[in-house]
Design an enzyme around this catalytic site. Structure first.
Site, PDB file in Angstrom:
ATOM      1  N   LYS A 271       0.849  -1.203   0.000  1.00  0.00           N
ATOM      2  CA  LYS A 271       0.000   0.000   0.000  1.00  0.00           C
ATOM      3  C   LYS A 271       0.877   1.243   0.000  1.00  0.00           C
ATOM      4  O   LYS A 271       1.715   1.417   0.884  1.00  0.00           O
ATOM      5  CB  LYS A 271      -0.909  -0.017   1.232  1.00  0.00           C
ATOM      6  N   ASP A 276      -2.665  10.116   4.046  1.00  0.00           N
ATOM      7  CA  ASP A 276      -4.068   9.723   4.176  1.00  0.00           C
ATOM      8  C   ASP A 276      -4.812  10.693   5.084  1.00  0.00           C
ATOM      9  O   ASP A 276      -4.755  10.593   6.306  1.00  0.00           O
ATOM     10  CB  ASP A 276      -4.149   8.290   4.744  1.00  0.00           C
ATOM     11  N   LYS A 283     -10.420  12.515   8.458  1.00  0.00           N
ATOM     12  CA  LYS A 283      -9.984  12.075   9.786  1.00  0.00           C
ATOM     13  C   LYS A 283      -9.960  13.255  10.748  1.00  0.00           C
ATOM     14  O   LYS A 283      -9.904  14.413  10.321  1.00  0.00           O
ATOM     15  CB  LYS A 283      -8.558  11.504   9.693  1.00  0.00           C
ATOM     16  N   ASP A 294       1.557   6.100   5.746  1.00  0.00           N
ATOM     17  CA  ASP A 294       0.585   5.218   5.106  1.00  0.00           C
ATOM     18  C   ASP A 294       1.101   4.606   3.795  1.00  0.00           C
ATOM     19  O   ASP A 294       0.397   3.856   3.142  1.00  0.00           O
ATOM     20  CB  ASP A 294      -0.733   5.974   4.875  1.00  0.00           C
ATOM     21  N   ASP A 353     -12.295   6.989   3.614  1.00  0.00           N
ATOM     22  CA  ASP A 353     -11.120   6.728   4.454  1.00  0.00           C
ATOM     23  C   ASP A 353     -10.697   5.258   4.397  1.00  0.00           C
ATOM     24  O   ASP A 353      -9.604   4.916   4.850  1.00  0.00           O
ATOM     25  CB  ASP A 353     -11.413   7.152   5.897  1.00  0.00           C
ATOM     26  N   GLU A 355      -9.457   3.678   2.050  1.00  0.00           N
ATOM     27  CA  GLU A 355      -8.890   3.848   0.704  1.00  0.00           C
ATOM     28  C   GLU A 355      -7.796   2.818   0.392  1.00  0.00           C
ATOM     29  O   GLU A 355      -7.546   2.516  -0.764  1.00  0.00           O
ATOM     30  CB  GLU A 355      -8.328   5.264   0.547  1.00  0.00           C
ATOM     31  N   ARG A 357      -7.686  -0.400   0.918  1.00  0.00           N
ATOM     32  CA  ARG A 357      -8.243  -1.597   0.283  1.00  0.00           C
ATOM     33  C   ARG A 357      -8.674  -1.317  -1.157  1.00  0.00           C
ATOM     34  O   ARG A 357      -8.687  -2.218  -1.990  1.00  0.00           O
ATOM     35  CB  ARG A 357      -9.408  -2.133   1.137  1.00  0.00           C
TER      36      ARG A 357
END
Ligand code: BES
Ligand code: MN
Ligand code: ZN
Length: 505
Positions: A271, A276, A283, A294, A353, A355, A357
């Site tokens: 990833k 993020d 968030k 991230d 959020d 994101e 996956r």
């Protein structure tokens, strides 16, 4: 840091400091030359017990090193601990020796390999563990500091002392392996620690391409236009709110002198969210700065494939890195949008959020084209993994018992811990969508966030052996640990390299 190897008598080694590693039980001290009397006296006085974490500076008689550093390697009764425990204790001891030397400060430390570790596990492994630990423990992220106090600087030079020429080849081979693993782990850490203003998807892709060229790996970088052609609607959706467009990078390593693909490759997927914010499902600002980490999965799979390429692994390998910045803006995707992945599946983006996956769905779908032997993804996927495991282990999920067992075994051998968590059928149920093929968050009941995320990924990893490591809680420790200073940990490089080396065993 430069690691040198020298063979010769300990007592004639003239250097600023030499470190000796001693266990808790030292019934009769093996001969340490001019240092023997001094060490025996210290032990008689019980000023040094050899416990793990213990270090003691001594000033020996003239003729050898200026300083002597005793470092404890803990309990060693009977035949001593098993390989995993011995490695961890030895590496922790090396870490403490490194910190002691840095504090003085000393720019050059010599390490004597002689001792129970070498006696039980040989010079090759001891040198490998030592070199790896030296890189890991000596690491600091200083690129943005205008000046660094002497005491905070990493050691510039370390010498590994072997007894005589007979073991030089083993020490050299072991140290080379340890250095390569340690060095690439530190590259992963550098990438993790670099702030998101300096590490955009475009920049991360360029670094991957540069490393691939250095190591003669094939590299494909897909920009926005190419992503449209590939049909990676999920990755494009996540990236569409940012001024820094997404990328997809595929690195391919082919072993030298090998007829092409007798077997498919091992595919590593990471990833690569360079920042993020959560997107429109934004968030809260608490610890939001940590969301630069991230992209840890991408950093780690990049470093791992580079290490294995440098080691000329006999295994064909691929690293897939979807990269995007998850931002809220007028062009950002909205909660409720439906996107289509490159294998034609539709996803209801109920929460922007979730994101990671989404971008992994496109990467896992893309992985099919390699007919892989196995696929392993690493992702800072869920905050929920902290609740289950805190920062003690990565969550492990998968669709193949043998692959999972192998990952557990390799993890034990490196000290990068994993813990298997379930993928019960219910978790797949919870991800069902009324209007698309799947939702990116569950609509009902609460809890089990890490398993739900993994179940989502599993539906894109059908048709090959797959495992997922949720590294959200191990990617960056909140405080210094023996081999992992605060900040990016490089978690997974050691594990993936070990796993690939064990795979062909
Ligand atoms: N990158 C985060 C996961 C994360 C959270 C990593 C905290 C490290 C610390 C991921 O993209 C995310 O936001 N996950 C959500 C999923 C949820 C919306 C289903 C989460 O964990 O809250
Ligand atoms: Mn997120
Ligand atoms: Zn994320």
């Amino acid at each position: 840091m430069e690691i040198q190897i020298r063979a010769g008598k300990l007592e004639t080694e003239k250097c600023p400091a030499v470190a000796l590693f001693l266990p808790q039980e030292t019934p009769s001290l093996t001969n340490k030359g001019i240092y023997t009397a001094l060490i025996s006296r210290v032990q008689r006085q019980k000023d040094f017990a050899g416990k793990l974490e213990e270090t003691l500076w001594l000033y020996p008689p003239e003729g050898g090193a200026e300083r002597l550093l005793l470092a404890g390697i803990g309990e060693w009764s009977g035949k001593g601990p098993n390989e995993n425990v011995a490695r961890q204790n030895f590496q922790y001891a090396i870490s403490h020796a490194v910190q002691a030397a840095r504090k003085l400060p000393i720019e050059h430390l010599s390490l004597s390999l002689e001792g129970p570790v070498v006696e039980k596990f040989g010079y090759r492994l001891a040198a490998q563990w030592a070199a790896e630990a030296l890189w890991l423990a000596n690491y600091r992220f200083l690129q943005y500091k205008s000046s660094v106090p002497e005491k905070e600087k990493p050691l510039a030079r370390v010498t590994l002392l072997g007894p005589d020429g007979r073991h030089s080849a083993e020490i050299k081979e072991g140290a080379r392996l340890g250095e390569i693993i340690g060095k690439w782990t530190c590259l992963a850490r550098d990438l993790q620690n670099t702030p998101a203003n300096d590490l955009t998807p475009g920049k991360l892709a360029a670094i991957a391409a540069e490393k691939a060229a250095e190591l003669k790996m094939a590299c494909h970088v897909y920009d926005e236009k190419a992503l449209h052609d590939l049909g990676m609607g999920a990755l494009l959706g996540v990236g569409q709110g940012s001024a820094h467009p997404p990328r997809f990078v595929a690195l391919e390593y082919q072993p030298p002198n090998q007829a092409k693909s007798v077997n498919g490759p091992i595919v590593l997927v990471g990833k690569g969210i360079t920042f993020d914010t959560g997107g429109i499902s934004i968030k809260s600002s608490d610890d939001l700065d940590l969301m630069k980490f991230d992209m840890s999965g991408a950093a780690v799979v990049l470093a791992a494939i580079c290490a294995l390429a440098e080691l000329q692994s006999p295994l064909p390998l691929v690293a897939l890195m979807p990269m995007a910045e998850n931002m809220p803006s007028g062009t950002a995707q909205r909660p409720g949008d439906i996107v289509r992945t490159c294998n034609g599946k539709t996803i209801e983006v109920a929460d922007t959020d979730a994101e990671g996956r989404l971008i992994l769905a496109d990467a896992l779908a893309y992985a099919h084209r390699y007919q892989p032997q196995a696929v392993i993804d690493l992702a800072t996927l869920t905050g929920a993994i902290y609740t289950v495991l805190s920062d003690t282990a990565a969550g492990l999920f998968g669709n193949d018992a043998n692959l999972i067992a192998r990952l557990k075994k390799s993890a034990e051998r490196t000290g990068e811990r994993v813990w298997e968590l379930p993928l019960f059928p219910e978790f797949f149920e919870y991800m069902k969508s009324d209007i698309a093929d799947i939702r990116n968050i569950a609509s009902k009941p609460s809890g089990g966030g890490s398993s739900k995320g993994a179940a989502f990924l599993a539906t894109f990893a059908e048709g090959y052996k797959w495992a997922h490591l949720d590294i959200a809680a191990v990617a960056h420790p909140r405080e210094d640990k023996p081999l992992v200073p605060k900040g990016g940990s490089g978690y997974g490089v050691r594990l993936l390299v070990q796993f690939c080396r064990d795979w062909t065993e």
